[in-house]
Every structure is written in C-alpha cells, then in structure tokens.
Scaffold this active site. Sequence first.
Site, PDB file in Angstrom:
ATOM      1  N   HIS A  73       0.830  -1.205   0.000  1.00 55.65           N
ATOM      2  CA  HIS A  73       0.000   0.000   0.000  1.00 55.65           C
ATOM      3  C   HIS A  73       0.864   1.255   0.000  1.00 55.65           C
ATOM      4  CE1 HIS A  73      -2.914   2.755   2.386  1.00 55.65           C
ATOM      5  NE2 HIS A  73      -3.118   2.896   1.103  1.00 55.65           N
ATOM      6  N   GLU A  76       2.180   1.918  -3.422  1.00 56.44           N
ATOM      7  CA  GLU A  76       1.135   2.544  -4.248  1.00 56.44           C
ATOM      8  C   GLU A  76       1.146   4.059  -4.076  1.00 56.44           C
ATOM      9  OE1 GLU A  76      -2.987   4.033  -3.288  1.00 56.44           O
ATOM     10  OE2 GLU A  76      -2.999   1.864  -2.890  1.00 56.44           O
ATOM     11  N   HIS A  77       1.270   4.530  -2.832  1.00 59.48           N
ATOM     12  CA  HIS A  77       1.341   5.973  -2.572  1.00 59.48           C
ATOM     13  C   HIS A  77       2.582   6.593  -3.208  1.00 59.48           C
ATOM     14  CE1 HIS A  77      -1.659   7.003   0.749  1.00 59.48           C
ATOM     15  NE2 HIS A  77      -1.931   5.744   0.441  1.00 59.48           N
ATOM     16  N   GLU A 147       5.092  10.420   2.964  1.00 59.84           N
ATOM     17  CA  GLU A 147       4.033   9.515   2.527  1.00 59.84           C
ATOM     18  C   GLU A 147       3.720   8.440   3.567  1.00 59.84           C
ATOM     19  OE1 GLU A 147       1.038   9.579   0.122  1.00 59.84           O
ATOM     20  OE2 GLU A 147       2.736  10.946   0.012  1.00 59.84           O
TER      21      GLU A 147
END
Length: 849
Positions: A73, A76-77, A147
């Site tokens: 995840h 992905e960011h 992030e």
Amino acid sequence: MVVGTENMEAVSADKGGEILKPRTDKREYRRIVLKNSLEVLLISDSETDKCAASMNVSVGSFSDPEGLDGLAHFLEHMLFYASEKYPEEDSYSKYITEHGGSRNAYTSRENTNYHFDINTDCFDEALDRFAQFFIKPLMSADATMREINAVDSEHQKNLLSDSRRFDQLKKHLSREDHPYHKFSTGNMKTLHVLPEAKGIDTRSELIKFYDKHYSASIMQLVVYGKENLDKTQGLVEEIFQEILNTNKSIPIFPGQPCTPDHLQVLVKAVPIKQGHKLTVSWPVTPSIHHYEEAPCSYLGHLIGHEGKGSLFHALKTLGWATGLHAGEVDLTMEYSFFNVSVDLTDAGHEHMQDVLGLLFRHIKHLQQSGVSQWIFDELSAICEPEFHYQAKRDPFSYAMAISRNMKIYPTKHWLVGSSLPSRFNPDIVQKVLNELSPSNVRIFWRSKKFEGQTDKTEPWYNTAYSLENITEFTIQEWMQSAPDVKLHLPVPNVFIPTDFSLKDIKDEETITKAYQNIKFQQPYEQGMIYCSMVLQDRTWPWTEQLDALTHLEAEDLVNFVPMLLSRTFVECYIAGNVEKNDAESMVEHIEDVLFNDPKPISRPIFPSQTMTNRVVELGTRMKYFCHQEGSNPSDENSALVHYIQVHQDEFAMNSKLQLFRLIAKQATFHQLRTVEQLGYITSLSQSNHSGVYGLQFIIQSSVKDPGHIDSRVQSLLKDLENKLHKISDEEFKSNVAALVDMKLEKHKNLNEESSFYWREIKNGTFKFNRKDEEVAALRELEKTELIEFFDTYIKVDAPKKKSMSICVYGSQHLKEMAPDKDKVASPFIEIEDIVGFRNSQPLYGSLKG
C-alpha cells in the site's frame, strides 16, 4: 509484440470477435501482448469525451514482507510522486488535474490498481507520465517520510469505520501463518517505528519490493482511447514496452485462511455505530472456478430473496430484521467465503438464536429440495439483459473494472466477468450449498449492547470482542425451537422483460438508528452537515429530529398521512424508452388517482404553499466561525470546512468560480496534504446550496487542530493569489480548454442525463442549456477577469468576501476549542446558536416558485 488469445495464438480481435461484449456496445476491442509480455486491452470509442487507462499489478498486501505490514500500500502511494523522466514532484497529478482528469489507486490482497482519466487531446502525454510509474519511478528519500505520514493519516481516518474494523477482526481470527491474517493498510508503527527499531530501512525495502514484484509479466493494462485501434496500439507499444520484464509469475497463496479451530465459533463484537448486525460466514469453494455455473449467485438469489416465503419476509414480519444480504465475499482463486448478513432490530437482537435457527432451517430445506433448472434459467434471464443493455459506464471506472478481470478470466469474458450465468450444473451448486453447514460456520454478532461484556481486543483497530465455541448440536436446538413459519422457494418471476425493442420516438427504528449514527460520521462529514445547517433554510439539527422520533407512535404516522396528502403538488420528469403519449398517460393516471376521483385523496396546493429552498446570505467582509465538539468522543480526528460564499446562479460567475477551482485544486492538495501533511482528507470543492455557489476547503486531521488548519488555509489563499497573478497566458488557456472539454462531455447514460434535467427542475432554474451557455461564457473569459473575480470575492482581504469556518474538534484537540473561540473578536462573529443565527439573517431569493 504479439497479438493473440490467452494461448498466444494469432487472432484478429480488432472487431471484438474474441471478446463477448454487450449487444448495444459500439466500441472496438483488441487484445495485444507486448514484447515484454505485458498484456493489454485496447478500447476505441469514437464518441468518448474522456480517455482513460488502468494498470493492474498482480501483487498486493498478501506479498508484504514479514514485519512490514502495509508496504504494498505504501508503494502505491510513493509511485505517484515523481519519475526519472518527469522528476518534478506531484507533476503527474498536476497534469491530470489541469487537463480535466482524475486519478486514483488502490491496494487489495492480491492486486494493486492504478488508473486515471483525462480530456482526449491530452491523453498521449498523460499516458507517458502514467507509464513512468512502472519504468523508472523516483522513490525519493524526501518523500518517504511524508508519505508514511499520509498512510498513517489514512489509517487514522479508518479507525472508526465499522466495515474496516469488522474486516480486520475476521482476518485476526484466522491462521496466523496465512497472509489473510495480515494488517494490509499499514501505519506509522508498521512502516517506521518497528522497522527502525530493528535497523530496517523502509525505503530500501520499498525499492527491493518494487524490483522484485513489479514485472511486466504480471501486469494487465487497459487503454481506453478515442483514436482507432491501430493508432492506440502504436502509442502503447512505444510507451509501455520499456517496462522491465523479470519473468516473474503471479504470486500464489495456497491453503485456507481458516482451520477447524477457527470454525464453529460465535464472535460478539462492539461496533462504533448503533444497531445490531449478524453475519454468518462459511468458507466455500471459490466460485471463480465455476463462474459460468454461478453457484454463489444462485444461492445468493435464493437466500437473499425478499418475497413471500423468503427468510427475509419472515424475519421482517416477525419484526426482527430490516435488511438481509447473501453472497460471496473475500474471494480469491484459492478461497472465498459465503456470507449472510442480517440487520437486526432491537427485538431481533433479543431473538438472535431464533434468527439463526430460521436461517439454518431454510438452508437445510434448500439442501433437501435440490437445485432447480427453472430457478437458474430465471437468474440467467435476469442477468442477460443487465449485461447486454447496461448503461454505458464512464471510461475511468470501466477501464479499472476490466483490468481487474484480465487477471482472472479468459479473454472472451474480460468484459462480462462472472455476471452472466450460462451453464446449469446442479452438482456444482449443490456442492457449495452443502458447504453451508453448522460444522463449517463462523458467526459474527455486532452490537453496542456488548460493551463491557467482552474480554478480548483486536490489536490494529482495538475492536472489543469475545469468542465462544458453538456446536452442531446447539445449532440443531436453535433450528427446532425457532418459530414455525412457512419458508419456501420463490414463485416464478413474471416481470422479467423479454421485449427490448426501442420505441419509435418522433417528437421508526436502519430511521432512529440512522439519526443516532450521524454522531459516528467522520468529522469532516459533520462539518459539512453543520455548514448546510447554517446556510440552508428549513433544515433541522439531527439531535432535534432524533428527539422527535423518540416521542412518535404508530398512531401519529397514521394521522399524518391524510394531512400530508390533503393538498399536493405533482412535478414529473420521465425519461428513457417511452413515447410522449405514454408519458402523458402516466402523469394523467397519477393526477386521476390523486385529484379526480369522486372522493379525491388530495387537492392541489395553493400558490402560496409552494415550497421554496432559500439560503442565508452571509455578510460582506464578515468572517463567521462555528466551533463544534466532535460528536464521537472516541474519534481523535478534527476537521475544518472553510466556506467562501460567492454568488447566486449566473452563467458567467459560475464559469469563473469553476475555472478558479480547477486551477487551485491540485495546488491545494499538494500544499496542504503533500507538503504540510495536515491530513489524508484534503480537498477543494465547489459548493451549491440551492443555487448559491461557493468554495469549500475541507481538511480532516489527527495531527493539527482546526484553528491551526484554518490559518494554513488563509496562508494558502495568499499563495493562490500569487499563483493566479503570475499565471501565464498559455496555462490560463490550457485550463479554460480543459474546463470546456469537461463541460461538453456527453452524458454517459440515462442516469447522468436524468440527474442533470431533474436538478434543473427541482431547483426551479430550468436552464436546460446550461452547459452551452457556461461554455460560451468561458470562451469569452479573459485572464484579467478571472484575477479580478478572485481579488473581489476570494482572496484573504477581498472587498466582497463572505466566509465561514466550521471547526469540528476531535478528542485529541478538544482542549484547543475554548481558546480558539476566545480569539473570535470583532469583526469576526462566533455562531453559538445555529438555528437562531440562521433565523436572524437575510436570505437569498428563491429560484423556485
């Protein structure tokens, strides 16, 4: 590059010959495989206003390394930030936004999906920027910690989401050595604190993860363009063949998440929201292996049926349930679950054992009755027109859905997926039906009434729960003691359509709980509700509505209905495959029933009784504050809704406001979320309260209080002033062109078209030529006029500015609320009593009536 089917045999698919598509679909499809083994579906739609792309990478949170939950995840960011070819931070998002598009991504258990859409004339460059995610991304050290904060903020937002909490609880109560057990979102602890304590560098692990898993051989790409297939194919070959192929295979995770130790259990859990929910779950054979036989669709159709003789009809008649849903969930190629979820009333909660007894009795009856061909045929007859005559979807969601399907289904069924049952096989359906047994079940029972009665806590969301074993004998007892109600198969459905020819057109309780659950909404949602309450006439506080409900009796409703219908105004809009005379007949029938009977139900309202929606006109050069304590004491998040009221509906002003919002949207997101890390939810949107237009800056944060966030919005407005005054002619024209393209987009389906026309009717504006008029205004707009508009209505010290800050304080920042209120001094105004304030203010004139 290879053109072929899943077996790489050469085919001619340019006319969609190998792909089953809806009968009404005019688009062209072609499957290709690039020389790096990237599988691609090209779509040509000459009528589209938007182009889109979606890349599905067949790796997700199941592949997170041990001790780094959430890494997939997090990656992905990170891929959104920058690339070697386009190194400017956030330039991808900026380009997409400034050219009328949108972008997003998600990480699931076995997939990570990236997708965007954009105006057609900007598609080539957007596609090139998008491709760099998978060619040479820059995962800079600077962006890493920022992030991680964004991922943590996203997790903080989810902490009080019952669906997230329940999903993680199910995973928690599974095999610890199965990836289903993992915490997939990630947070500060899993991505920074724990790795740092072990001497692990998260960024280094991130790059390793990317290099290991992001191979063209496990990617599926959909490109939805306006050009012909040959031209789009050339573009795709040129751009995407640079993606590295490491010949990696799609990861496989064999085995079931649940052993016998995890079955035959009753889990009682405490939710955040009011209400009682019962979820009965069985691990079953994944129907993806038999999607044309559709065993779970067949069973969901029967168990979830709501007609007479159904389980839900019986539970509703007994006063025990307000909703029931049955179907397959959490499915992968290796495992899946079949769930029956029941929304219980208070009485149903007290009769939980009877509810379960009736459910298992109903399932036993289905098992003994066998699988019926006529029921399967009926299900197929319902699904077939839903597929072949479906409304045209927007390219953004369409591309995303197909890229997911490409991994799972053979080429022929990429578009239809598992939505079209076509092979009757009673043995396969019976096999899954037999798996719905008392020995194979997990029962999850959620209610606030379990507070103080649990002894365990799920570690990631802190959900309180208890667990006890349930034997087959216990369930048999519940089946025997449940009420004697008649449960039977549904009768044949006589309303299934068969004629699809086009017409020749020549010219007290899921309500009391709903109000109670408003207090469990996200703080930013509460802020938007408060904003509407301040502005919108004829709205009432939810606390007062809830209080009124507690005093209502059935007799009150019975007495109210005749009064409600005593005088009526009918306004109709009919769209679709219907002729004018048929539409008029429908309206005449309604009028006859209401008004023209010898003893009419109703009479027309007097003109003076016409309902109007009016909006508070805020004072010029006034700044209003409304400080509110968050209604959920368990929620640490705070929120700000910074509202700027501008004007009442007028084409030229609408266009200026929309253009400014387009120019400022990405800059707002970049500054407040990416740079300052104020919160995961950060947006700039246009507001429309009954034809009164404005702007809303919406930020939710767990790290800063609303007062601080409001000061950052003020600072941002100064930055936007500088940006707007320095905007080049080229950038101005580019944004105008993007907004024009967005406005000229054709309606994708009947729902979009109907929504547009009904909104004009409901608001009383009747400006059915709105799009053309606003486009004409945009094309005449000069840069100096936009700057003048901003300087007059929006900038910090604008002479005609009208603004209001709604500050919602979560538990973490509640101590700041009183000092912030004390800072409100003339010419600022604190709104202490929302209804009292609204009643004392002037209102804009109504557009209706």
